[in-house]
Design a protein around this motif. Sequence first.
Motif, PDB file in Angstrom:
ATOM      1  N   SER A  68       3.317  -2.462  -7.352  1.00 15.08           N
ATOM      2  CA  SER A  68       4.318  -2.707  -6.306  1.00 15.08           C
ATOM      3  C   SER A  68       3.900  -2.073  -4.978  1.00 15.08           C
ATOM      4  O   SER A  68       4.098  -2.662  -3.908  1.00 15.08           O
ATOM      5  CB  SER A  68       5.690  -2.194  -6.734  1.00 15.08           C
ATOM      6  N   ARG A  69       3.323  -0.877  -5.029  1.00 11.43           N
ATOM      7  CA  ARG A  69       2.842  -0.218  -3.787  1.00 11.43           C
ATOM      8  C   ARG A  69       1.706  -1.033  -3.183  1.00 11.43           C
ATOM      9  O   ARG A  69       1.653  -1.241  -1.969  1.00 11.43           O
ATOM     10  CB  ARG A  69       2.394   1.213  -4.078  1.00 11.43           C
ATOM     11  N   LEU A  70       0.794  -1.509  -4.021  1.00 10.03           N
ATOM     12  CA  LEU A  70      -0.313  -2.320  -3.529  1.00 10.03           C
ATOM     13  C   LEU A  70       0.198  -3.603  -2.884  1.00 10.03           C
ATOM     14  O   LEU A  70      -0.304  -4.018  -1.836  1.00 10.03           O
ATOM     15  CB  LEU A  70      -1.304  -2.650  -4.639  1.00 10.03           C
ATOM     16  N   THR A  71       1.204  -4.214  -3.485  1.00 11.87           N
ATOM     17  CA  THR A  71       1.765  -5.454  -2.937  1.00 11.87           C
ATOM     18  C   THR A  71       2.232  -5.236  -1.502  1.00 11.87           C
ATOM     19  O   THR A  71       1.983  -6.067  -0.620  1.00 11.87           O
ATOM     20  CB  THR A  71       2.923  -5.962  -3.818  1.00 11.87           C
ATOM     21  N   ARG A  72       2.891  -4.104  -1.246  1.00 15.06           N
ATOM     22  CA  ARG A  72       3.365  -3.821   0.113  1.00 15.06           C
ATOM     23  C   ARG A  72       2.196  -3.662   1.085  1.00 15.06           C
ATOM     24  O   ARG A  72       2.266  -4.125   2.226  1.00 15.06           O
ATOM     25  CB  ARG A  72       4.259  -2.581   0.119  1.00 15.06           C
ATOM     26  N   ILE A  73       1.119  -3.020   0.634  1.00 16.16           N
ATOM     27  CA  ILE A  73      -0.051  -2.832   1.490  1.00 16.16           C
ATOM     28  C   ILE A  73      -0.699  -4.182   1.796  1.00 16.16           C
ATOM     29  O   ILE A  73      -0.999  -4.495   2.951  1.00 16.16           O
ATOM     30  CB  ILE A  73      -1.062  -1.868   0.821  1.00 16.16           C
ATOM     31  N   VAL A  74      -0.909  -4.983   0.755  1.00 17.54           N
ATOM     32  CA  VAL A  74      -1.522  -6.304   0.940  1.00 17.54           C
ATOM     33  C   VAL A  74      -0.620  -7.190   1.793  1.00 17.54           C
ATOM     34  O   VAL A  74      -1.109  -7.916   2.666  1.00 17.54           O
ATOM     35  CB  VAL A  74      -1.864  -6.960  -0.419  1.00 17.54           C
ATOM     36  N   ASP A  75       0.700  -7.108   1.593  1.00 22.00           N
ATOM     37  CA  ASP A  75       1.629  -7.865   2.436  1.00 22.00           C
ATOM     38  C   ASP A  75       1.395  -7.549   3.914  1.00 22.00           C
ATOM     39  O   ASP A  75       1.370  -8.449   4.760  1.00 22.00           O
ATOM     40  CB  ASP A  75       3.091  -7.550   2.091  1.00 22.00           C
ATOM     41  N   GLY A  76       1.248  -6.271   4.225  1.00 21.76           N
ATOM     42  CA  GLY A  76       1.006  -5.856   5.611  1.00 21.76           C
ATOM     43  C   GLY A  76      -0.304  -6.398   6.154  1.00 21.76           C
ATOM     44  O   GLY A  76      -0.377  -6.840   7.309  1.00 21.76           O
ATOM     45  N   LEU A  77      -1.339  -6.390   5.320  1.00 20.71           N
ATOM     46  CA  LEU A  77      -2.653  -6.891   5.756  1.00 20.71           C
ATOM     47  C   LEU A  77      -2.662  -8.408   5.882  1.00 20.71           C
ATOM     48  O   LEU A  77      -3.348  -8.959   6.745  1.00 20.71           O
ATOM     49  CB  LEU A  77      -3.744  -6.396   4.807  1.00 20.71           C
ATOM     50  N   VAL A  78      -1.893  -9.091   5.044  1.00 19.48           N
ATOM     51  CA  VAL A  78      -1.752 -10.552   5.165  1.00 19.48           C
ATOM     52  C   VAL A  78      -1.003 -10.871   6.459  1.00 19.48           C
ATOM     53  O   VAL A  78      -1.398 -11.760   7.219  1.00 19.48           O
ATOM     54  CB  VAL A  78      -1.041 -11.156   3.933  1.00 19.48           C
TER      55      VAL A  78
END
Length: 151
Positions: A68-78
Amino acid sequence: MSDVNNNSDASKLADLTFQLLSQCLEKEHRLAEHHGLTQAEFRCLRLFGTTDCLNNKQIAERMGLSPSRLTRIVDGLVKKQYMERAIEPNDRRNMRVTLSHKGVHIVKQLNNDYVNIHKEILNDIDEEQHEPLITAMDHFLSALKKWTSKS
């Protein structure tokens, strides 16, 4: 080596590594901020220095993060258009994460800036000390990896 010297050396090393970690985190923070990234986004992008594509499980493991933490990081980079993601064809639970054209550019820029920071740091150290320093750090890293691999 006597136990007294060993304790003193270990104490000095413990203090130095603590201070080194603190300074490295500050260096990372400044570089990330300069590029409009969070430290987590910076670290995530740095994982792509040698590869074009990783899946979310690989990234989470390498960064030591929950999905879930990674998803937030990747969301920001997307959102910043540095990454693109697609469902992994062989395992629909995983996402394939790739750098966009803009992402490839920022990773190259981050890597160049990271090297240049270290050039600046080396400029404050006598040139004849560069090789012994790098050798000592390499030995320390090897010993640290050996220690951390012990369960």
